[in-house]
Design a protein around this motif. Structure first.
Motif, PDB file in Angstrom:
ATOM      1  N   ALA A 170       0.822  -1.208   0.000  1.00 37.00           N
ATOM      2  CA  ALA A 170       0.000   0.000   0.000  1.00 37.00           C
ATOM      3  C   ALA A 170       0.856   1.259   0.000  1.00 37.00           C
ATOM      4  O   ALA A 170       0.562   2.223  -0.709  1.00 37.00           O
ATOM      5  N   LEU A 171       1.932   1.251   0.775  1.00 32.41           N
ATOM      6  CA  LEU A 171       2.821   2.404   0.822  1.00 32.41           C
ATOM      7  C   LEU A 171       3.612   2.555  -0.467  1.00 32.41           C
ATOM      8  O   LEU A 171       4.158   3.622  -0.747  1.00 32.41           O
ATOM      9  N   SER A 172       3.659   1.500  -1.258  1.00 32.91           N
ATOM     10  CA  SER A 172       4.313   1.565  -2.566  1.00 32.91           C
ATOM     11  C   SER A 172       3.352   2.019  -3.654  1.00 32.91           C
ATOM     12  O   SER A 172       3.724   2.077  -4.823  1.00 32.91           O
ATOM     13  N   GLY A 173       2.091   2.313  -3.274  1.00 33.62           N
ATOM     14  CA  GLY A 173       1.103   2.815  -4.225  1.00 33.62           C
ATOM     15  C   GLY A 173       0.178   1.778  -4.800  1.00 33.62           C
ATOM     16  O   GLY A 173      -0.580   2.074  -5.730  1.00 33.62           O
ATOM     17  N   ASP A 174       0.197   0.545  -4.270  1.00 35.84           N
ATOM     18  CA  ASP A 174      -0.663  -0.517  -4.786  1.00 35.84           C
ATOM     19  C   ASP A 174      -2.090  -0.302  -4.284  1.00 35.84           C
ATOM     20  O   ASP A 174      -2.366  -0.400  -3.079  1.00 35.84           O
ATOM     21  N   VAL A 175      -3.017   0.017  -5.201  1.00 35.53           N
ATOM     22  CA  VAL A 175      -4.387   0.362  -4.812  1.00 35.53           C
ATOM     23  C   VAL A 175      -5.139  -0.819  -4.193  1.00 35.53           C
ATOM     24  O   VAL A 175      -5.823  -0.654  -3.177  1.00 35.53           O
ATOM     25  N   PRO A 176      -5.064  -2.051  -4.745  1.00 32.67           N
ATOM     26  CA  PRO A 176      -5.746  -3.172  -4.084  1.00 32.67           C
ATOM     27  C   PRO A 176      -5.293  -3.380  -2.642  1.00 32.67           C
ATOM     28  O   PRO A 176      -6.093  -3.689  -1.764  1.00 32.67           O
ATOM     29  N   ALA A 177      -3.993  -3.193  -2.384  1.00 31.30           N
ATOM     30  CA  ALA A 177      -3.498  -3.326  -1.020  1.00 31.30           C
ATOM     31  C   ALA A 177      -4.055  -2.224  -0.130  1.00 31.30           C
ATOM     32  O   ALA A 177      -4.359  -2.452   1.045  1.00 31.30           O
ATOM     33  N   GLN A 178      -4.209  -1.028  -0.676  1.00 31.15           N
ATOM     34  CA  GLN A 178      -4.814   0.063   0.090  1.00 31.15           C
ATOM     35  C   GLN A 178      -6.253  -0.271   0.457  1.00 31.15           C
ATOM     36  O   GLN A 178      -6.705   0.002   1.580  1.00 31.15           O
ATOM     37  N   LYS A 179      -6.976  -0.874  -0.476  1.00 29.80           N
ATOM     38  CA  LYS A 179      -8.359  -1.283  -0.188  1.00 29.80           C
ATOM     39  C   LYS A 179      -8.385  -2.355   0.898  1.00 29.80           C
ATOM     40  O   LYS A 179      -9.273  -2.372   1.755  1.00 29.80           O
ATOM     41  N   ASN A 180      -7.410  -3.259   0.882  1.00 33.43           N
ATOM     42  CA  ASN A 180      -7.343  -4.284   1.915  1.00 33.43           C
ATOM     43  C   ASN A 180      -7.123  -3.660   3.287  1.00 33.43           C
ATOM     44  O   ASN A 180      -7.705  -4.098   4.284  1.00 33.43           O
ATOM     45  N   LEU A 181      -6.290  -2.635   3.360  1.00 35.07           N
ATOM     46  CA  LEU A 181      -6.003  -1.997   4.643  1.00 35.07           C
ATOM     47  C   LEU A 181      -7.225  -1.286   5.209  1.00 35.07           C
ATOM     48  O   LEU A 181      -7.384  -1.175   6.427  1.00 35.07           O
ATOM     49  N   ILE A 182      -8.083  -0.793   4.337  1.00 34.77           N
ATOM     50  CA  ILE A 182      -9.330  -0.190   4.810  1.00 34.77           C
ATOM     51  C   ILE A 182     -10.114  -1.205   5.633  1.00 34.77           C
ATOM     52  O   ILE A 182     -10.643  -0.893   6.707  1.00 34.77           O
ATOM     53  N   GLU A 183     -10.173  -2.447   5.134  1.00 36.73           N
ATOM     54  CA  GLU A 183     -10.882  -3.505   5.847  1.00 36.73           C
ATOM     55  C   GLU A 183     -10.086  -3.986   7.058  1.00 36.73           C
ATOM     56  O   GLU A 183     -10.664  -4.272   8.109  1.00 36.73           O
ATOM     57  N   CYS A 184      -8.775  -4.094   6.917  1.00 35.64           N
ATOM     58  CA  CYS A 184      -7.949  -4.604   8.018  1.00 35.64           C
ATOM     59  C   CYS A 184      -8.053  -3.727   9.255  1.00 35.64           C
ATOM     60  O   CYS A 184      -8.233  -4.220  10.368  1.00 35.64           O
ATOM     61  N   TYR A 185      -7.934  -2.415   9.072  1.00 33.95           N
ATOM     62  CA  TYR A 185      -8.004  -1.499  10.209  1.00 33.95           C
ATOM     63  C   TYR A 185      -9.446  -1.222  10.638  1.00 33.95           C
ATOM     64  O   TYR A 185      -9.677  -0.743  11.751  1.00 33.95           O
ATOM     65  N   GLY A 186     -10.392  -1.535   9.769  1.00 29.19           N
ATOM     66  CA  GLY A 186     -11.792  -1.238  10.081  1.00 29.19           C
ATOM     67  C   GLY A 186     -12.538  -2.365  10.749  1.00 29.19           C
ATOM     68  O   GLY A 186     -13.732  -2.239  11.018  1.00 29.19           O
ATOM     69  N   SER A 187     -11.875  -3.491  11.023  1.00 30.23           N
ATOM     70  CA  SER A 187     -12.530  -4.641  11.637  1.00 30.23           C
ATOM     71  C   SER A 187     -11.590  -5.286  12.645  1.00 30.23           C
ATOM     72  O   SER A 187     -10.363  -5.204  12.510  1.00 30.23           O
ATOM     73  N   HIS A 188     -12.184  -5.940  13.640  1.00 35.12           N
ATOM     74  CA  HIS A 188     -11.371  -6.595  14.669  1.00 35.12           C
ATOM     75  C   HIS A 188     -10.663  -7.841  14.141  1.00 35.12           C
ATOM     76  O   HIS A 188      -9.606  -8.213  14.639  1.00 35.12           O
ATOM     77  N   ASP A 189     -11.254  -8.506  13.157  1.00 33.86           N
ATOM     78  CA  ASP A 189     -10.698  -9.790  12.723  1.00 33.86           C
ATOM     79  C   ASP A 189     -10.610  -9.945  11.206  1.00 33.86           C
ATOM     80  O   ASP A 189     -10.494 -11.055  10.706  1.00 33.86           O
ATOM     81  N   CYS A 242      -8.268  -9.290   9.120  1.00 31.59           N
ATOM     82  CA  CYS A 242      -6.973  -9.753   8.621  1.00 31.59           C
ATOM     83  C   CYS A 242      -6.267 -10.625   9.638  1.00 31.59           C
ATOM     84  O   CYS A 242      -5.025 -10.587   9.765  1.00 31.59           O
ATOM     85  N   GLY A 243      -7.035 -11.405  10.361  1.00 30.63           N
ATOM     86  CA  GLY A 243      -6.461 -12.355  11.299  1.00 30.63           C
ATOM     87  C   GLY A 243      -5.709 -11.730  12.453  1.00 30.63           C
ATOM     88  O   GLY A 243      -4.796 -12.349  13.007  1.00 30.63           O
ATOM     89  N   GLY A 244      -6.052 -10.504  12.816  1.00 33.09           N
ATOM     90  CA  GLY A 244      -5.387  -9.854  13.935  1.00 33.09           C
ATOM     91  C   GLY A 244      -4.019  -9.294  13.613  1.00 33.09           C
ATOM     92  O   GLY A 244      -3.305  -8.843  14.507  1.00 33.09           O
ATOM     93  N   LEU A 245      -3.636  -9.313  12.330  1.00 32.73           N
ATOM     94  CA  LEU A 245      -2.322  -8.800  11.946  1.00 32.73           C
ATOM     95  C   LEU A 245      -2.243  -7.292  12.130  1.00 32.73           C
ATOM     96  O   LEU A 245      -1.172  -6.742  12.396  1.00 32.73           O
ATOM     97  N   TYR A 246      -3.388  -6.613  11.998  1.00 34.16           N
ATOM     98  CA  TYR A 246      -3.443  -5.165  12.140  1.00 34.16           C
ATOM     99  C   TYR A 246      -4.403  -4.808  13.274  1.00 34.16           C
ATOM    100  O   TYR A 246      -5.457  -5.421  13.417  1.00 34.16           O
ATOM    101  N   PRO A 247      -4.091  -3.805  14.074  1.00 33.80           N
ATOM    102  CA  PRO A 247      -4.979  -3.423  15.177  1.00 33.80           C
ATOM    103  C   PRO A 247      -6.250  -2.751  14.657  1.00 33.80           C
ATOM    104  O   PRO A 247      -6.225  -2.096  13.610  1.00 33.80           O
ATOM    105  N   PHE A 248      -7.337  -2.917  15.366  1.00 30.16           N
ATOM    106  CA  PHE A 248      -8.584  -2.250  15.026  1.00 30.16           C
ATOM    107  C   PHE A 248      -8.398  -0.748  15.245  1.00 30.16           C
ATOM    108  O   PHE A 248      -8.128  -0.298  16.355  1.00 30.16           O
TER     109      PHE A 248
END
Length: 275
Positions: free
Chosen positions: A41-60, A62-68
């Motif tokens: 995502a930090l390299s500009g990959d848009v699909p990865a940026q979309k994934n981070l929206i979900e990862c940080y927006g939910s408790h589980d 991304c398997g707990g890899l990212y904090p809510f």
């Protein structure tokens, strides 16, 4: 001569160390050590940026890899809207507004700071000043990529070559809009999208070479109607008064237009109404 035999395990460890060292040497400094999605995502990959929206927006998500962290999730929504990707729609902007307009002063300040920081790191530019609760500008709802796909369905039925994928967009003179263009041997599609946000300010199809003699205007009308999933509008675009000279008319909140270039090539387009 005595040969020294290196144990297999020692040789394997040596190779592994060299591989790891090489990977570390070539990793971008800004993302070194970051988890996979964050690195991309930090390299500009848009699909990865979309994934981070979900990862940080939910408790589980991304398997707990990212904090809510809803504020950080919203910051990534803002980064996504600044990506100028060809698939941005008003749905993306509405999601930003709906998810991020709430929250206390701390939430809003963290959101703005993180969005500014991430936008600068990724796109080397300041984040535009947009509030999640701000009013939306009138635009056509689809992305330019969606319009291309719908036009390609019409071209496929006409046994014509499809419009190729977009290259990089161009900045308009006011630097607040992005211009997208792609051409096949039959038609060119041009669209103007906002520099920040989704949807379209306008799009236009110009027929370069008719698939059937005398059907160039018909094809232009069919293509522009397909862009907004309104095929019936083609009949109105093909009335005798349209195309020459260029004319426009409002229908369903959209300003539809048709005309002929000085080179004789017919075009049809759409912008938000009224005309």
């Amino acid at each position: 001569m005595t040969r020294r035999v290196i144990p297999f395990s020692s040789a394997l460890l040596s190779v592994a160390a060299l591989v790891l060292a090489g990977c570390e040497q070539h990793a971008p400094k800004a993302t070194r050590g970051a988890p996979e999605y964050l690195h991309e995502a930090l390299s500009g990959d848009v699909p990865a940026q979309k994934n981070l929206i979900e990862c940080y927006g939910s408790h589980d998500a991304c398997g707990g890899l990212y904090p809510f962290d809803p504020a950080l999730s919203c910051a990534w929504r803002g980064v996504r809207l600044a990506s100028q990707a060809p698939d941005l729609t008003l749905v993306d902007e509405a999601a930003f507004t709906n998810a991020c307009a709430q929250g206390d002063a701390t939430f809003q300040q963290r959101l703005r700071l993180a969005q500014e920081d991430l936008t600068r790191r990724i796109y080397r530019t300041a984040a535009p000043i947009h509030s999640a609760a701000g009013p939306a500008v009138e635009r056509l709802y689809p992305s330019i990529e969606a319009v291309r796909g719908r036009m390609n369905s019409v071209l496929a039925k006409a046994h014509a070559a499809p419009l190729p994928a977009f290259g990089a967009s161009l900045g308009s003179q006011d630097s607040g809009r992005r211009i997208w263009k792609t051409c096949s041997p039959t038609v060119c599609l041009e669209g103007i999208a906002p520099g920040w946000g989704g949807g379209l300010h306008s799009y236009r199809a110009t027929v370069i070479s008719a698939t059937k003699p005398g059907h160039d205007r018909e094809l232009a009308a069919d293509l522009v109607g397909a862009g907004l999933e309104a095929p019936a509008i083609a009949a109105d675009l093909l009335t005798p008064v349209m195309f020459s000279p260029p004319r426009s008319f409002p229908a369903a909140g959209v300003c539809w237009s048709a005309g002929t270039l000085a080179t004789g090539q017919p075009f049809a387009g759409a912008t938000p109404g009224p005309c």
